[in-house]
Design a protein around this motif. Structure first.
Motif, PDB file in Angstrom:
ATOM      1  N   THR A 142      -0.731   0.307  -3.237  1.00 20.00           N
ATOM      2  CA  THR A 142      -2.092   0.372  -3.789  1.00 20.00           C
ATOM      3  C   THR A 142      -3.080  -0.383  -2.905  1.00 20.00           C
ATOM      4  OG1 THR A 142      -1.612  -1.518  -5.240  1.00 20.00           O
ATOM      5  CG2 THR A 142      -1.315   0.681  -6.175  1.00 20.00           C
ATOM      6  N   ASP A 143      -2.619  -1.464  -2.273  1.00 13.06           N
ATOM      7  CA  ASP A 143      -3.512  -2.230  -1.396  1.00 13.06           C
ATOM      8  C   ASP A 143      -3.717  -1.560  -0.041  1.00 13.06           C
ATOM      9  OD1 ASP A 143      -3.919  -4.120  -3.329  1.00 13.06           O
ATOM     10  OD2 ASP A 143      -2.502  -5.577  -2.527  1.00 13.06           O
ATOM     11  N   LEU A 144      -2.992  -0.476   0.229  1.00 10.08           N
ATOM     12  CA  LEU A 144      -3.196   0.275   1.466  1.00 10.08           C
ATOM     13  C   LEU A 144      -4.329   1.292   1.337  1.00 10.08           C
ATOM     14  CD1 LEU A 144       0.528   1.147   2.373  1.00 10.08           C
ATOM     15  CD2 LEU A 144      -0.839  -0.757   3.246  1.00 10.08           C
ATOM     16  N   GLN A 145      -4.763   1.535   0.085  1.00  7.72           N
ATOM     17  CA  GLN A 145      -5.758   2.572  -0.154  1.00  7.72           C
ATOM     18  C   GLN A 145      -7.165   2.089   0.202  1.00  7.72           C
ATOM     19  OE1 GLN A 145      -4.195   5.546  -1.128  1.00  7.72           O
ATOM     20  NE2 GLN A 145      -2.524   4.103  -0.700  1.00  7.72           N
ATOM     21  N   HIS A 146      -7.987   3.004   0.708  1.00  8.38           N
ATOM     22  CA  HIS A 146      -9.371   2.692   1.041  1.00  8.38           C
ATOM     23  C   HIS A 146     -10.284   3.168  -0.089  1.00  8.38           C
ATOM     24  CE1 HIS A 146      -8.698   2.406   5.693  1.00  8.38           C
ATOM     25  NE2 HIS A 146      -7.725   1.838   4.998  1.00  8.38           N
ATOM     26  N   ILE A 153      -1.411  10.210  -1.763  1.00 11.39           N
ATOM     27  CA  ILE A 153      -0.121  10.867  -1.625  1.00 11.39           C
ATOM     28  C   ILE A 153       0.958   9.941  -2.176  1.00 11.39           C
ATOM     29  CG2 ILE A 153       1.585  11.755   0.019  1.00 11.39           C
ATOM     30  CD1 ILE A 153      -0.772  12.555   1.812  1.00 11.39           C
ATOM     31  N   VAL A 154       1.758  10.474  -3.072  1.00 11.12           N
ATOM     32  CA  VAL A 154       2.816   9.709  -3.731  1.00 11.12           C
ATOM     33  C   VAL A 154       4.162  10.122  -3.146  1.00 11.12           C
ATOM     34  CG1 VAL A 154       3.948   9.162  -5.924  1.00 11.12           C
ATOM     35  CG2 VAL A 154       1.466   9.540  -5.847  1.00 11.12           C
ATOM     36  N   ILE A 164       2.073   6.785   6.244  1.00  7.89           N
ATOM     37  CA  ILE A 164       0.910   7.664   6.038  1.00  7.89           C
ATOM     38  C   ILE A 164      -0.178   7.025   5.181  1.00  7.89           C
ATOM     39  CG2 ILE A 164       2.169   9.846   6.329  1.00  7.89           C
ATOM     40  CD1 ILE A 164       2.112  10.060   3.223  1.00  7.89           C
ATOM     41  N   GLY A 165      -0.014   5.769   4.796  1.00  7.44           N
ATOM     42  CA  GLY A 165      -1.008   5.129   3.942  1.00  7.44           C
ATOM     43  C   GLY A 165      -0.979   5.658   2.520  1.00  7.44           C
ATOM     44  N   GLY A 166       0.227   5.972   2.032  1.00 10.60           N
ATOM     45  CA  GLY A 166       0.379   6.510   0.681  1.00 10.60           C
ATOM     46  C   GLY A 166       0.942   5.490  -0.289  1.00 10.60           C
ATOM     47  N   LEU A 167       1.456   5.996  -1.401  1.00 10.75           N
ATOM     48  CA  LEU A 167       2.099   5.171  -2.417  1.00 10.75           C
ATOM     49  C   LEU A 167       3.588   5.480  -2.455  1.00 10.75           C
ATOM     50  CD1 LEU A 167      -0.385   5.656  -5.417  1.00 10.75           C
ATOM     51  CD2 LEU A 167      -0.437   3.854  -3.678  1.00 10.75           C
ATOM     52  N   THR A 190      -1.170  13.938  -4.964  1.00 10.97           N
ATOM     53  CA  THR A 190      -0.199  14.883  -4.418  1.00 10.97           C
ATOM     54  C   THR A 190       1.138  14.178  -4.275  1.00 10.97           C
ATOM     55  OG1 THR A 190      -1.925  15.991  -3.133  1.00 10.97           O
ATOM     56  CG2 THR A 190       0.356  16.455  -2.529  1.00 10.97           C
ATOM     57  N   VAL A 191       2.159  14.724  -4.907  1.00  4.97           N
ATOM     58  CA  VAL A 191       3.501  14.156  -4.839  1.00  4.97           C
ATOM     59  C   VAL A 191       4.290  14.882  -3.755  1.00  4.97           C
ATOM     60  CG1 VAL A 191       5.663  13.789  -6.090  1.00  4.97           C
ATOM     61  CG2 VAL A 191       3.466  13.503  -7.268  1.00  4.97           C
ATOM     62  N   VAL A 192       4.907  14.108  -2.859  1.00  2.00           N
ATOM     63  CA  VAL A 192       5.731  14.671  -1.787  1.00  2.00           C
ATOM     64  C   VAL A 192       7.153  14.148  -1.958  1.00  2.00           C
ATOM     65  CG1 VAL A 192       5.996  15.030   0.687  1.00  2.00           C
ATOM     66  CG2 VAL A 192       3.709  14.642  -0.273  1.00  2.00           C
TER      67      VAL A 192
END
Length: 264
Positions: A142-146, A153-154, A164-167, A190-192
């Protein structure tokens, strides 16, 4: 005479997970002159107590220190996993006689820029690969998000999220508490999933939550997001994820069946 709940208040209560029958009961309370602000305050306090968005601060393992290029074995490992150089990856070389002596890196878990846990990723081929101190409902990244990002992206794994800066939900499913935390970001989700049998469960859970799913056709040997980043780069991987993004349940089901055939 008291007022009924406003449409805005009803929506807010619904978003906070209050069942319809409870909203009606609250509506009656409002009619009995109870302030809606007091109702919402009580609900928010209960929400916080359930651990939906609050985590306690915790300590890192003893003797943990910041990883630098001088720690060549460990530095080469994390660079090979495409971890951003500005992420505070750590390691614990000194043996205190209690904690693990196998070579490993320490990945801090943060929330609102506070340490709330960690995981140790061992570098040898033994099991387990990870040992973690994680709180229920925690989502890594969560702290990677801008603030200006509109999408999130989860993924399943921590290195997937880092690259990739996701969760990362750190499992092949998503708990209700994790789902609430992710929704709280107010972004298109978006879940990957990992492209293996365990990833099928994550696909089903994403559909249940009403979230988009992406199952890209990556090069041979790419099982997860981090594998794809190593093979294609960060931008290339993000492009494949967004190109394969589906919101239709029917199309997601078709993609899932194609994945099942590939992994059989």
């Amino acid at each position: 005479m008291g007022r009924t709940l406003s449409v805005k208040a009803r929506r807010l209560l619904g978003w906070m997970g209050v069942p319809d029958n409870e909203i009606e009961m609250l509506n009656l309370e409002s009619l009995r002159h109870r302030s809606i602000h007091g109702i919402l305050e009580d609900r928010q306090q209960a929400w916080n107590q359930l651990g939906g968005i609050v985590f306690e601060e915790r300590d890192l393992p003893p003797y943990a220190e910041l990883l630098t290029p001088g720690h060549k074995q460990y530095w080469d490992y994390v660079r090979g996993r495409h971890v951003p150089e500005d992420f505070p990856m750590m390691l614990q070389i000194k043996n205190d006689g209690v904690h693990w002596t196998r070579p490993h890196v320490v990945i801090p878990f943060t929330y609102d820029n506070k340490i709330v846990g960690y995981t140790c990723r061992f570098l040898d081929s033994k099991q387990p690969k990870f040992i973690s101190d994680s709180q229920p409902g925690y989502v890594f990244g969560t702290d990677l998000q801008h603030n200006n990002w509109t999408n999130v992206i989860v993924t399943e794994g921590i290195f997937d999220a880092l690259s990739i800066g996701g969760l990362a939900v750190m499992h092949n499913t998503i708990s209700d508490a994790q789902a609430r935390l992710i929704r709280n970001l107010s972004r298109d989700i978006t879940v990957v999933p990992d492209q293996d049998s365990a990833g099928i469960e994550l696909i089903d859970r994403a559909v249940e939550l009403g979230w988009a799913v992406s199952i890209p056709e990556w090069p041979e040997g790419c099982k997860d997001v981090n594998d794809a980043v190593i093979a294609l780069g960060r931008v290339g991987t993000l492009l494949t994820i967004m190109a394969a993004r589906e919101t239709s349940k029917i199309k997601i089901e078709l993609r899932k069946k194609q994945l099942v055939k590939r992994i059989q």
